[in-house]
Write an enzyme that holds these catalytic residues in place. Structure first.
Site, PDB file in Angstrom:
ATOM      1  N   THR A  29     -31.502 -18.152   4.738  1.00  0.00           N
ATOM      2  CA  THR A  29     -30.591 -19.120   5.349  1.00  0.00           C
ATOM      3  C   THR A  29     -31.277 -19.796   6.537  1.00  0.00           C
ATOM      4  O   THR A  29     -32.081 -19.173   7.226  1.00  0.00           O
ATOM      5  CB  THR A  29     -29.321 -18.379   5.814  1.00  0.00           C
ATOM      6  OG1 THR A  29     -28.722 -17.775   4.670  1.00  0.00           O
ATOM      7  CG2 THR A  29     -28.321 -19.323   6.460  1.00  0.00           C
ATOM      8  N   GLU A 104     -29.217 -11.120   5.091  1.00  0.00           N
ATOM      9  CA  GLU A 104     -30.675 -11.321   5.038  1.00  0.00           C
ATOM     10  C   GLU A 104     -31.390  -9.970   5.024  1.00  0.00           C
ATOM     11  O   GLU A 104     -32.381  -9.785   4.318  1.00  0.00           O
ATOM     12  CB  GLU A 104     -31.133 -12.160   6.233  1.00  0.00           C
ATOM     13  CG  GLU A 104     -30.673 -13.605   6.113  1.00  0.00           C
ATOM     14  CD  GLU A 104     -30.899 -14.435   7.354  1.00  0.00           C
ATOM     15  OE1 GLU A 104     -31.167 -13.868   8.424  1.00  0.00           O
ATOM     16  OE2 GLU A 104     -30.796 -15.667   7.245  1.00  0.00           O
TER      17      GLU A 104
HETATM   18  C1  5RP Z   1     -30.570 -17.274   9.850  1.00  0.00           C
HETATM   19  C2  5RP Z   1     -31.979 -16.975  10.167  1.00  0.00           C
HETATM   20  C3  5RP Z   1     -32.956 -18.089  10.064  1.00  0.00           C
HETATM   21  O1  5RP Z   1     -33.958 -17.719   9.167  1.00  0.00           O
HETATM   22  C4  5RP Z   1     -33.561 -18.331  11.417  1.00  0.00           C
HETATM   23  O2  5RP Z   1     -32.522 -18.585  12.350  1.00  0.00           O
HETATM   24  C5  5RP Z   1     -34.524 -19.527  11.387  1.00  0.00           C
HETATM   25  O3  5RP Z   1     -33.806 -20.706  11.178  1.00  0.00           O
HETATM   26  P1  5RP Z   1     -34.537 -22.108  10.960  1.00  0.00           P
HETATM   27  O4  5RP Z   1     -35.292 -22.009   9.681  1.00  0.00           O
HETATM   28  O5  5RP Z   1     -33.395 -23.096  10.927  1.00  0.00           O
HETATM   29  O6  5RP Z   1     -35.445 -22.339  12.153  1.00  0.00           O
HETATM   30  O7  5RP Z   1     -32.350 -15.865  10.485  1.00  0.00           O
HETATM   31  O8  5RP Z   1     -29.739 -16.177  10.087  1.00  0.00           O
END
Ligand code: 5RP
Length: 223
Positions: A29, A104
């Site tokens: 995500t 996750e």
């Molecule tokens: C979501 C996550 C995402 O992988 C993390 O926040 C990175 O986000 P982005 O790819 O938008 O920088 O752990 O829960």
């Protein structure tokens, strides 16, 4: 110098080299995972299916024409692809900025290989600048905050956010992350903590990093 999204797109595209035709994979995500879904949809790679780590990723996969496998219905995936908020040289991660950390962690735990895709701003010598997300059952919110304060942390309830699991998230700064595996065990043992965004006992197996100078490079754990 490329902008952040261009670097995420590079990492996402480079990750496709690790995706096998006919595989069952997990997909994370966040904006980098979303870039991966878009790239996967355009790639022509035909998967048996993908397990999403959030409702939003499930919708994106379906829109991209990728068969969605309901989380909780399989016990393993060959590959899990997801982003991170921080990654250290041992490929230990802080995740959870997007609030999907519990699903996750389940996906990472059941993956044969965990491929983490990041832009190069996410690389850090030591974890701990990014607030650590902790998903908490409602009746435990105050007691978990007290635990975190006793541990030297500064907890903050994420305003207006409810996870896909129906829980609130506390973001905490100021904890001692010198030995992330030890902190992980301590957090796991606090009653009411559903999960947290520290991925050190199950780190990534490979980082694919989108570079500001263009292209992507792969990093394995420093020994
Ligand atoms: C979501 C996550 C995402 O992988 C993390 O926040 C990175 O986000 P982005 O790819 O938008 O920088 O752990 O829960």
């Amino acid at each position: 110098m490329r902008d952040l999204q261009a670097m995420k797109d590079e990492a996402a595209r480079a990750a496709l080299a690790h995706v096998s035709e006919g595989a069952v994979i997990g997909v994370g995500t966040g904006s980098t995972a979303e870039a991966f879904v878009r790239a996967l949809g355009r790639s022509g790679i035909s998967l048996a299916g993908a397990v999403p780590s959030s409702l939003v990723t499930g919708r994106m996969l379906a829109e991209a024409g990728i068969p969605v496998i309901e989380p909780g219905t399989v016990c393993g995936v060959s590959l899990y692809v997801d982003g991170a908020d921080e990654a250290d040289p041992m490929l230990r991660l802080i995740k959870g900025g997007g609030g999907a950390l519990v699903r996750e962690k389940i996906a990472a735990a059941m993956a044969e290989r965990f491929l983490c895709i990041v832009d190069e701003t996410k690389l850090v010598p030591e974890l701990g600048s990014f607030p650590l997300a902790i998903e908490v059952l409602g009746p435990a919110l105050a007691s978990v905050e007290c635990h975190l304060c006793v541990m030297g942390g500064k907890p903050r309830l994420r305003p207006g956010f409810v996870s896909d699991n129906g829980n609130r998230i506390i973001d905490v700064t100021g904890l001692d992350l010198a030995v992330p595996e030890e902190l992980e065990a301590v957090l796991d043992a606090i009653p009411g903590v559903v999960g947290h965004g520290l991925f050190s006992r199950r780190p990534a197996d490979l980082l694919v990093v989108g570079l500001a100078s263009g292209g992507a490079r792969e990093i394995t754990a420093a020994r």
